[in-house]
Motif scaffolding. Sequence first.
Motif, mmCIF file in Angstrom:
data_model
loop_
_atom_site.group_PDB
_atom_site.id
_atom_site.type_symbol
_atom_site.label_atom_id
_atom_site.label_comp_id
_atom_site.label_asym_id
_atom_site.label_seq_id
_atom_site.Cartn_x
_atom_site.Cartn_y
_atom_site.Cartn_z
ATOM 1 N N LEU A 101 0.819 -1.166 0.002
ATOM 2 C CA LEU A 101 0.159 -0.162 -0.008
ATOM 3 C C LEU A 101 0.805 1.071 0.085
ATOM 4 C CD1 LEU A 101 -2.929 -1.036 2.733
ATOM 5 C CD2 LEU A 101 -2.698 -1.509 0.268
ATOM 6 N N GLN A 102 0.478 2.280 -0.824
ATOM 7 C CA GLN A 102 1.108 3.385 -0.945
ATOM 8 C C GLN A 102 -0.071 4.670 -0.244
ATOM 9 O OE1 GLN A 102 0.736 2.052 -4.491
ATOM 10 N NE2 GLN A 102 2.384 0.659 -3.381
ATOM 11 N N GLU A 103 0.578 5.721 0.315
ATOM 12 C CA GLU A 103 -0.116 6.800 0.618
ATOM 13 C C GLU A 103 -1.310 6.414 1.864
ATOM 14 O OE1 GLU A 103 -0.625 10.459 -1.607
ATOM 15 O OE2 GLU A 103 -1.130 9.056 -3.342
ATOM 16 N N GLN A 104 -0.439 5.595 2.668
ATOM 17 C CA GLN A 104 -1.149 5.169 3.833
ATOM 18 C C GLN A 104 -1.106 6.475 5.003
ATOM 19 O OE1 GLN A 104 -3.510 3.817 5.250
ATOM 20 N NE2 GLN A 104 -3.632 1.825 4.662
ATOM 21 N N GLU A 105 -1.876 6.793 5.875
ATOM 22 C CA GLU A 105 -1.887 7.676 6.920
ATOM 23 C C GLU A 105 -2.323 7.108 8.307
ATOM 24 O OE1 GLU A 105 -3.260 11.615 5.709
ATOM 25 O OE2 GLU A 105 -1.493 11.856 4.381
ATOM 26 N N PRO A 130 6.146 5.089 8.236
ATOM 27 C CA PRO A 130 5.881 6.362 8.074
ATOM 28 C C PRO A 130 7.061 6.945 7.196
ATOM 29 C CG PRO A 130 5.346 6.040 10.271
ATOM 30 C CD PRO A 130 6.230 4.605 9.715
ATOM 31 N N ALA A 131 6.827 7.972 6.350
ATOM 32 C CA ALA A 131 7.769 8.689 5.740
ATOM 33 C C ALA A 131 7.930 9.997 6.282
ATOM 34 C CB ALA A 131 7.469 8.763 4.288
ATOM 35 N N ARG A 132 6.963 10.574 6.802
ATOM 36 C CA ARG A 132 6.906 12.285 7.171
ATOM 37 C C ARG A 132 5.752 12.137 8.040
ATOM 38 N NH1 ARG A 132 4.755 12.475 1.850
ATOM 39 N NH2 ARG A 132 2.780 13.508 1.922
ATOM 40 N N GLU A 133 6.016 13.270 9.008
ATOM 41 C CA GLU A 133 4.606 14.033 9.668
ATOM 42 C C GLU A 133 3.717 14.642 8.676
ATOM 43 O OE1 GLU A 133 5.480 15.048 13.863
ATOM 44 O OE2 GLU A 133 7.553 14.820 13.220
ATOM 45 N N VAL A 134 2.525 14.673 9.005
ATOM 46 C CA VAL A 134 1.741 15.680 8.426
ATOM 47 C C VAL A 134 0.730 16.350 9.252
ATOM 48 C CG1 VAL A 134 1.634 13.958 6.306
ATOM 49 C CG2 VAL A 134 -0.119 13.683 8.177
ATOM 50 N N LYS A 135 0.093 17.416 8.800
ATOM 51 C CA LYS A 135 -0.647 18.374 9.562
ATOM 52 C C LYS A 135 -1.890 17.475 10.299
ATOM 53 C CE LYS A 135 0.148 22.508 6.948
ATOM 54 N NZ LYS A 135 -0.714 23.439 5.848
#
Length: 319
Positions: A101-105, A130-135
């Motif tokens: 899966l890609q673009e999981q949050e 995770p690749a990065r933190e998001v808002k």
Amino acid sequence: MTPASLVRAAAACALVVGAGCGIELTSAQPWVPVAEDDAFGPALRAESAPPRASAVRTRAPAGGSLVRVVTYNVQYSPDPQAIADAIMSAPALRGAGVFLLQEQEAYRAEAWSRTARVAELLGLGYVYVPAREVKGGGTHGLSILSAFPIENVERMMLPDAGKGHPRIAMQAEINLGDHRLHVINLHLDTKLNTAERLAHLRPAVLEAPDTTLVAGDLNTCWVEWVAGKVPVLSSSSASDQALVVDSYMRALGFETPTADSGPTESMFGVEQRLDSMFSRGLAVQFGGVERVGPSDPVSYTHLRAHETDSYLVCRLLLE
């Protein structure tokens, strides 16, 4: 490197050089086991859970020879139930044993991570990296869901062209019992020209094991970016980055079973194959495209299902 690997690397380097110049990317970081997550900080720590025993029984390779793998860009997975329903509604998907899966949050305000919720609904084990933190107190990254044990999971920070968000690659071994399937899950940057895209991809695949499946959203498009900001869209197939990436992967000894599977995205009336699967040392039997799942006229979800005889048989599915 083995002699064969050296030949592949030399051919791949020639392709990168021949694709263009003026590439200014940071260096990729080495593969790092997710168990050593301190290097990435607590906010980007991976999470995982094992599969249910029933999932292993119902999705196990028939006679130890058949397993189906799916790659799916879930575009943030805001509704995990809809993702699970889409998978279960498609006969080609519901029996799959492995999902990339890609673009999981994941968000702290939600009781479950979205990967965990989809995995629970399907009865599968999972690893979310995770690749990065998001808002909003969340993270964004890649996942593997599997009916079989997921082992030796590693993350690589890909080269950064300063044109988007940090991107990662994720690799793991799927323990199928009699043998192991090495997989690399990718989601490449969007605003990259052809040579930059090859340089972005190269560190994750150049020294991959001889028997490997590479899959994901490579964002290979018919767009060239002026100053990394202004897209210039071409209607000519000569501008198709997917064809160049296919050639690059063939130079590394990979087969391209989804090369003729058709587009996975339509933009401004131009159909593009943003997503691909590549196999090396695997018995690929077929590739194709099928539309399933929740659909949006703007956003997209890509499903790719691959089956294997002894190792891998490939079928590409898309929303």
